[in-house]
Each structure stands twice: as structure tokens, then as C-alpha cells.
Design an enzyme around this catalytic site. Structure first.
Site, PDB file in Angstrom:
ATOM      1  N   GLU A 269       0.828  -1.213   0.000  1.00 58.44           N
ATOM      2  CA  GLU A 269       0.000   0.000   0.000  1.00 58.44           C
ATOM      3  C   GLU A 269       0.855   1.254   0.000  1.00 58.44           C
ATOM      4  OE1 GLU A 269      -3.069   1.964  -0.420  1.00 58.44           O
ATOM      5  OE2 GLU A 269      -3.852   0.290   0.755  1.00 58.44           O
ATOM      6  N   ASP A 273       1.356   4.027  -3.035  1.00 54.60           N
ATOM      7  CA  ASP A 273       0.944   5.418  -2.854  1.00 54.60           C
ATOM      8  C   ASP A 273       2.093   6.386  -3.119  1.00 54.60           C
ATOM      9  OD1 ASP A 273      -1.491   4.437  -2.176  1.00 54.60           O
ATOM     10  OD2 ASP A 273      -1.510   5.165  -0.113  1.00 54.60           O
ATOM     11  N   SER A 465      -6.694   1.955  -4.336  1.00 55.06           N
ATOM     12  CA  SER A 465      -5.481   2.528  -3.744  1.00 55.06           C
ATOM     13  C   SER A 465      -4.515   2.998  -4.816  1.00 55.06           C
ATOM     14  CB  SER A 465      -4.789   1.478  -2.858  1.00 55.06           C
ATOM     15  OG  SER A 465      -5.619   1.104  -1.793  1.00 55.06           O
ATOM     16  N   ASP A 511     -15.299  10.530 -19.919  1.00 58.45           N
ATOM     17  CA  ASP A 511     -16.540   9.963 -19.399  1.00 58.45           C
ATOM     18  C   ASP A 511     -16.499   8.443 -19.543  1.00 58.45           C
ATOM     19  OD1 ASP A 511     -19.027   9.720 -18.353  1.00 58.45           O
ATOM     20  OD2 ASP A 511     -20.064  10.855 -19.909  1.00 58.45           O
ATOM     21  N   GLY A 530     -22.214  10.764 -17.927  1.00 67.11           N
ATOM     22  CA  GLY A 530     -22.424  11.657 -16.794  1.00 67.11           C
ATOM     23  C   GLY A 530     -21.925  11.014 -15.507  1.00 67.11           C
ATOM     24  N   ASP A 532     -21.849   8.716 -12.264  1.00 67.80           N
ATOM     25  CA  ASP A 532     -22.396   7.408 -11.874  1.00 67.80           C
ATOM     26  C   ASP A 532     -21.670   6.915 -10.630  1.00 67.80           C
ATOM     27  OD1 ASP A 532     -20.081   5.538 -12.682  1.00 67.80           O
ATOM     28  OD2 ASP A 532     -20.477   6.583 -14.566  1.00 67.80           O
TER      29      ASP A 532
END
Length: 552
Positions: A269, A273, A465, A511, A530, A532
């Protein structure tokens, strides 16, 4: 016969004895009141009970004092976050924030006086004066809160934790001054591993920069970005350097580590990152926050949130890949952490969270969708996941999204959500989710087959992540441009994204119109044109995203 003097002395002593007895009775008889929970809990799934906590083990308890002016805090945050406001970007200093929210003096004095009646190891009031952290032994905490502390172990990871299953209580005259006490009942969600390779196309930072059209590097000395880590998630500077060299990126070190770091034991993790926020946001000065706790009795997330709002200088963008099922958090706790997010936004800090890897989420009886928190908070920007196939973004099945059961939806989301609920195919049954809740995620990015280096070994991982640090870096790059122009950082992003960026610069996003996020035995949502609940407004198309945000 007794002398008059002797009788007076006896009478005086008797009166003193009666008065003392009354005082003792009042102290003993003062009612106690519970906070957060009101009945005994069971051992959470994934944990086992080891036995009683040693009486001399150390705990850190965080007393959240009732704050002043919370409605005014929210109003001021709106003023600095809505681009049409004359106060947009005019953030508060930490001193101004303290003046706004600090409890009344008698509140702090009452609580500190009560705490001082116990043999504390340490007591510390935060800069904003709305939290008191105390270090105590288990035996003292049990006496203070009228609970039994136990020791638990997380089965998969081996992480050990001291917590109580009892509802904790304080005297009534203290209860009225508190919202909650950290270091008591909450068990952190332990992520034992990130998802491994799915078998799709491998994604490198160079791929992401190419696909999102990122050609900028940070050069502004006053600009900072950061990642926040918890629970044994460390990073290796040598892995970071190897990663940067592997992809011909500028070799850049983390500028500041807040908290301990164990580079000999890097986590997937943390590696993911730090490697991606620094490769996409190349050149931007970067901090690494680590909050785990020096002992098993600390509560890392609350300590991190409160420590940020005690620091004079905090990076303008913070990426966090930490969360839990919303229903596992008390509303008192969620509301209080929300105030910490509001405080950060009011200081001009953008907080971005990974939405989670549970799809729409599902209760054990398949009768309710389970949103993730803090992804469901209305005061953070939440990033969902996509994968890239045949030059197209597709909503990732694991991308957590939906509607909060705790937080109401902000008005700027209403038209987007109404449009979605009217047009989306195959919606889950309406009784499974709260259609009026805060809708998330807000944005999306890559969440499959992302290349990282840990222990010197290249591997591919997945999960939202991956997505949060990528979008965080894009925001930090926009801040870089704004700061060079003498303008303010972006701060709390959501009002600008929904009221200005998407309506006026729809090409600021790719999109995403395919993909869905079912979870176990529960149906999920489908990505459409759009907004969601799988990919939010879409994936930032960096040049247009930057142009839109620079225009504010």
C-alpha cells in the site's frame, strides 16, 4: 460534666462529618452516562480474543471536547469552496480556526480537572483545544471509563489491539462536554494485501502520464503533496529510487516523514501510494505521514486527523487509501471526523480518498448495500477505479460507490444523481440503498495491473489505492500552476467540480460509460454517461482538467 468548649468542638466535628458524608455521597451517587454505544459489542469478524489486557499496558485515549460554531464552520467552508463566492480561496489560518472552534474555557477546565484526578502518564491538549490526548495504564482507563479492556489479534495479519467491548461511560458533568473518546471501541480495518494482477494490460506511470496527457512537472517551492499511511504500511527509499530509475523519472526523495518509518519492511500500500503520487506529480515536494501508534492502545486514524489540525504547515493535497464499512463506524465518530475534514478544507487542503475495493458493498444477509467510509463523507473527494482496454476506460468491478446511509447529499450533486437514477439501467432495488445520501465516488482513475517495486522486486497490483494517489498528484500539479500565478490552492474540491468544472468543461473528464460494481450477493450500479456510482464524473483529462481549475 463536659465544658462548653468541648461541646462546641464535638458539634463542629459532627457538622464536618455530615458535610463530608454528603459530599462523598454526591460524588459516589453522580450518575454516569455512556457515549457512542449503549450495549456490549461482540468480537468483530476477523479478530480473535486473546484475553484480558495487562493492567500496566499503556493506552492513549483521545477526548473529543464539544466544539463551538460548527454551523458557522460549515458556512465558512462553503464560502471559500464555491467559485462564485467572493470569499473563494480566502482560507483561514490555524489561529483563526482555533478561535472559531475551540470549546469554551469552562469545558476544557472541567474535563482537564476531572482527568487530573487520575494518575495519568501524560496529558496533552491539541493546538485547537478541542481534543485532549492522555496516556494511561489499562487499570486507570478501566476505572476512568468503567469498562474491561481486552486484547485482540487480527487473524490474517497478526496485528494486536487493546480495546473494550463494553459501552464506556463518564460522570454526567463530564459527559455533557464530550462527543466521544477515542482508543476505546473501534477496531481498524486491516488490509492484509492489495489485489494482485488481473491479467489485463500492465500499467506504468509513463502509461498513465501518456494516457492522461500529463507533461507537467512541479517546480513551485511552496507546493507540497502527501500520502497518509497506517498499520505497518512503510515505504523503502531504495525502492522509490529504483522505481524512478526504472521509468526514467527524475530521482526525487521524500522531503519529510512525519512519524516512524521502517524501510526494511515496505508495504504494498505505502509503496504504491508514494511511488505513484511522486511519479505523476513529479517534482512536487512530498511528505509521508505514518500514524500507527507506539503501542496497541492507540487509535491511529483519529490521532492522524487531529494531528493535522494542530500543524501550522500541512501539504495542500493529501492522498489516503484507508477506509472501513460505514455501518461499522458510530455516527458520533463519523460526524466528528467530518468536522476535521471541514477544518482541513477551510485551510485550503484537498483531501482525496480511495473509494474502496468492495464494489457497491453488501450486507451479510444480502438485504442492503454497504457504503465505505470515509469515502462516503461529503467533505472529501473520493476516487473510484477503472481499467484501460482498447483505448477505452471501463468502470472496475471492484470500484466502491453508491450512497451514504449517514450523510445527506450536497445540493450540488442533486441534478447529477437525479439524472442517473432516471436513466441508469438495472438499478439495484431501491430498498437496498439510500437514494438521498451523499453519492460517491467523485472521480476515477487506474485501479488494475499497476506496476510497483517493493523489496526491489517489480510486481503488478490493483485496487482503488492505485487511483487515489494518481488523481491527488493531478490536483497537486494544478496547485503548482495556481501558486506560481500567485493564486490560492484548490482546497475542498467538490463544489468546484460539480458547479463549475463539469458543467463548463465537460472535456475535463474522460466519461466512463461501461462497467458495473456488484458485490457478492448484492447487485451493483452501472456506469453511464455523466456521473455514476462506479466512476463519478469520470477520469481527469489532465490538460482540460488543469485549464478548468486554473480558470477559477
Amino acid at each position: 460534666t463536659q465544658s462548653t468548649g468541648t461541646l462546641k468542638v464535638k458539634e463542629y466535628c459532627m457538622r464536618c462529618f455530615i458535610l463530608l458524608s454528603i459530599l462523598v455521597f454526591i460524588v459516589i451517587a453522580e450518575p454516569r452516562r455512556t457515549l457512542e454505544i449503549h450495549r456490549k459489542q461482540t468480537v468483530p469478524s476477523g479478530w480473535i480474543l486473546l484475553g484480558d489486557a495487562p493492567s500496566d499496558s499503556k493506552l492513549t485515549l483521545t477526548f473529543a471536547l464539544k466544539q463551538q460554531n460548527k454551523a458557522l464552520l460549515r458556512a465558512k467552508l462553503e464560502d471559500v469552496s464555491y467559485p462564485d463566492s467572493p470569499l473563494y480561496g480566502k482560507y483561514l489560518t490555524l489561529e483563526e480556526l482555533r478561535t472559531l472552534v475551540a470549546p469554551e474555557r469552562h469545558v476544557k477546565e472541567a474535563v482537564t480537572s476531572w482527568l487530573s484526578s487520575f494518575p495519568l502518564l501524560k496529558m496533552e491538549v491539541t493546538y485547537t483545544e478541542d481534543y485532549i490526548n492522555v496516556d494511561v495504564s489499562v487499570s486507570v482507563a478501566e476505572q476512568m471509563l468503567q469498562v474491561d479492556y481486552l486484547r485482540f489479534e487480527h487473524i490474517a495479519s497478526g496485528t494486536k489491539m487493546i480495546r473494550t467491548l463494553d459501552p464506556y461511560s463518564v460522570p454526567a458533568h463530564i459527559h455533557k462536554h464530550l462527543d466521544l473518546i477515542g482508543g476505546t471501541i473501534r477496531f481498524p480495518k486491516i488490509q492484509t494485501n492489495i489485489r494482485r494482477r488481473s491479467g489485463r494490460l500492465s500499467i506504468s506511470p509513463l502509461d498513465i502520464r501518456r494516457i492522461l496527457q500529463v507533461n507537467d512537472n512541479g517546480t513551485e517551492p511552496s507546493n507540497f503533496q502527501a500520502v497518509a499511511q497506517f498499520l505497518q504500511q512503510y515505504y523503502s527509499p531504495s525502492d522509490l529510487t529504483a522505481f524512478q530509475k526504472k521509468f526514467d523519472l527524475p530521482v526525487q526523495a521524500v522531503e519529510r516523514v512525519i512519524g516512524p518509518n521502517n524501510p526494511s519492511n515496505p508495504g504494498l500500500e505505502a509503496s504504491l501510494d508514494i511511488e505513484y503520487i511522486m511519479s505523476i506529480g513529479s517534482g512536487i515536494r512530498t511528505w509521508f505521514f505514518y500514524t500507527d501508534g507506539e503501542h496497541e492502545g492507540q487509535e491511529p486514524f483519529l490521532l492522524w486527523a487531529t494531528s493535522l489540525n494542530s500543524m501550522q504547515s500541512v501539504p495542500y493535497v493529501i492522498s489516503v487509501s484507508y477506509g472501513d464499512v460505514e455501518s461499522s463506524i458510530t455516527t458520533d465518530y463519523a460526524d466528528r471526523v467530518d468536522v476535521e475534514f471541514q477544518k482541513l478544507g477551510l485551510r485550503g487542503i484537498s483531501v482525496l480518498y480511495a473509494s474502496g475495493d468492495d464494489g457497491a458493498g453488501c450486507s451479510s444477509d444480502c438485504n442492503a448495500l454497504q457504503p465505505n467510509w470515509p469515502a462516503s463523507s461529503a467533505y472529501v473527494t473520493t476516487v473510484g477505479g477503472v481499467y484501460y482496454s482498447d483505448n477505452t476506460f471501463i468502470g472496475d468491478t471492484i470500484s466502491s460507490g453508491g450512497f451514504s446511509n449517514y450523510f445527506q447529499r450536497a445540493s450540488y450533486q442533486d441534478s447529477y444523481v437525479s439524472e442517473y437514477l432516471k436513466n441508469a439501467p438495472n438499478l439495484p432495488p431501491s430498498n437496498l440503498y439510500n437514494q438521498s445520501g451523499r453519492a460517491f465516488p467523485d472521480l476515477a482513475s487506474f485501479s488494475e495491473d499497476v506496476i510497483i517495486i517493493t523489496f526491489g522486486i517489480e510486481q503488478e497490483v490493483g485496487g482503488t489505492s492505485c487511483a487515489a494517489p494518481v488523481v491527488s498528484a493531478l490536483v497537486a500539479l494544478v496547485n503548482d500552476a495556481r501558486l506560481k500565478q500567485g493564486r490560492s490552492p484548490l482546497g475542498f474540491l467538490n463544489p468546484a467540480l460539480y458547479t463549475k468544472v463539469y458543467p463548463n468543461f465537460s472535456n475535463a473528464f474522460f466519461d466512463v460509460t461501461s462497467g458495473n460494481n456488484p458485490s457478492e450477493c448484492c447487485p451493483g450500479f452501472t456506469a453511464i454517461k455523466g456521473w455514476d456510482p462506479v466512476t463519478g464524473l469520470g477520469v481527469p483529462n489532465y490538460p482540460n482538467f488543469k485549464k478548468a481549475l486554473e480558470s477559477l
